[in-house]
Design a protein around this motif. Structure first.
Motif, short mmCIF file in Angstrom:
data_model
loop_
_atom_site.label_atom_id
_atom_site.label_comp_id
_atom_site.label_asym_id
_atom_site.label_seq_id
_atom_site.Cartn_x
_atom_site.Cartn_y
_atom_site.Cartn_z
N TRP A 78 2.15 1.83 -3.58
CA TRP A 78 1.15 2.42 -4.46
C TRP A 78 0.89 3.88 -4.12
N LEU A 79 0.94 4.20 -2.83
CA LEU A 79 0.76 5.57 -2.39
C LEU A 79 1.89 6.46 -2.92
N ARG A 80 3.12 5.99 -2.81
CA ARG A 80 4.27 6.75 -3.33
C ARG A 80 4.23 6.85 -4.85
N THR B 139 -7.85 4.51 2.07
CA THR B 139 -8.04 3.13 2.50
C THR B 139 -7.63 2.94 3.95
N PHE C 145 -3.25 7.95 -5.40
CA PHE C 145 -2.93 8.56 -4.12
C PHE C 145 -4.17 8.66 -3.24
N GLY D 259 1.57 6.88 -6.72
CA GLY D 259 0.55 7.87 -7.06
C GLY D 259 1.07 9.29 -6.90
N ARG E 68 -6.97 6.91 -3.42
CA ARG E 68 -7.47 5.59 -3.05
C ARG E 68 -6.68 4.98 -1.90
N TYR E 69 -5.36 5.02 -1.97
CA TYR E 69 -4.57 4.37 -0.94
C TYR E 69 -4.41 5.22 0.31
N SER E 70 -4.59 6.52 0.23
CA SER E 70 -4.56 7.31 1.45
C SER E 70 -5.88 7.19 2.21
N ALA F 91 0.83 -1.20 0.00
CA ALA F 91 0.00 0.00 0.00
C ALA F 91 0.87 1.26 0.00
N ALA F 92 1.96 1.22 0.74
CA ALA F 92 2.87 2.37 0.76
C ALA F 92 3.51 2.58 -0.61
#
Length: 156
Positions: free
Chosen positions: A40-42, A98, A92, A44, A94-96, A37-38
């Motif tokens: 994908w966040l980075r 979540t 960004f 994004g 979506r994963y923040s 998840a981290a």
């Protein structure tokens, strides 16, 4: 910042927090800060940054030449930048969200469990539920509305 004390929950707040952490671990909810998840966040955030840079570079490139082919290449580069920024923003967001929503859902579940324990009297912070007594003035089969005055039927 104001503080409010809850008188219906006996015991120190540390016990309640420790119990919440134990029950959260028992639910086996994956950690929102997991590596994937981290990543994908980075990714994004990086795509949003790259999209802004590409969009910013495309404008001077398109205006630096009179050639239609060169301007077309610059416009394609700018469109790719806008696309990258939109996709990066969606990743960004979506994963923040979540991680936040996962914790919020676990917290709601915990609070509803505590409310159920209080209402049924099975938990340590149990308070007796008020007795459910039907109103004596309601005829059989009629709904009881407490002490509301009875009026005639509604006008048609």
């Amino acid at each position: 910042m104001t503080t409010t004390s809850v008188t219906s929950v006996p015991g120190p707040p540390a016990d309640r927090a420790e119990r919440f952490v134990r029950e959260l671990a028992a639910l086996k909810i994956p950690d929102p800060a997991a590596a994937r998840a981290a990543l994908w966040l980075r990714l994004g955030g990086l795509l949003m940054l790259v999209g802004l840079v590409l969009g910013g570079l495309a404008f001077p490139l398109a205006h630096a030449t009179d050639s239609g082919l060169g301007q077309g290449d610059a416009l394609a580069l700018g469109l790719g930048g806008v696309t990258a920024a939109v996709v990066g923003g969606a990743l960004f967001l979506r994963y923040s969200l979540t991680g936040f929503l996962r914790f919020w859902l676990a917290r709601q579940s915990y609070d509803l469990d505590r409310l159920g324990e209080r209402l049924t009297g099975s938990g340590p912070a149990a308070t007796p539920a008020p007795p459910l007594v039907p109103a004596p003035s309601a005829p059989e089969g009629e709904p009881s509305h407490g002490d509301l005055p009875r009026t005639g039927p509604a006008p048609r």
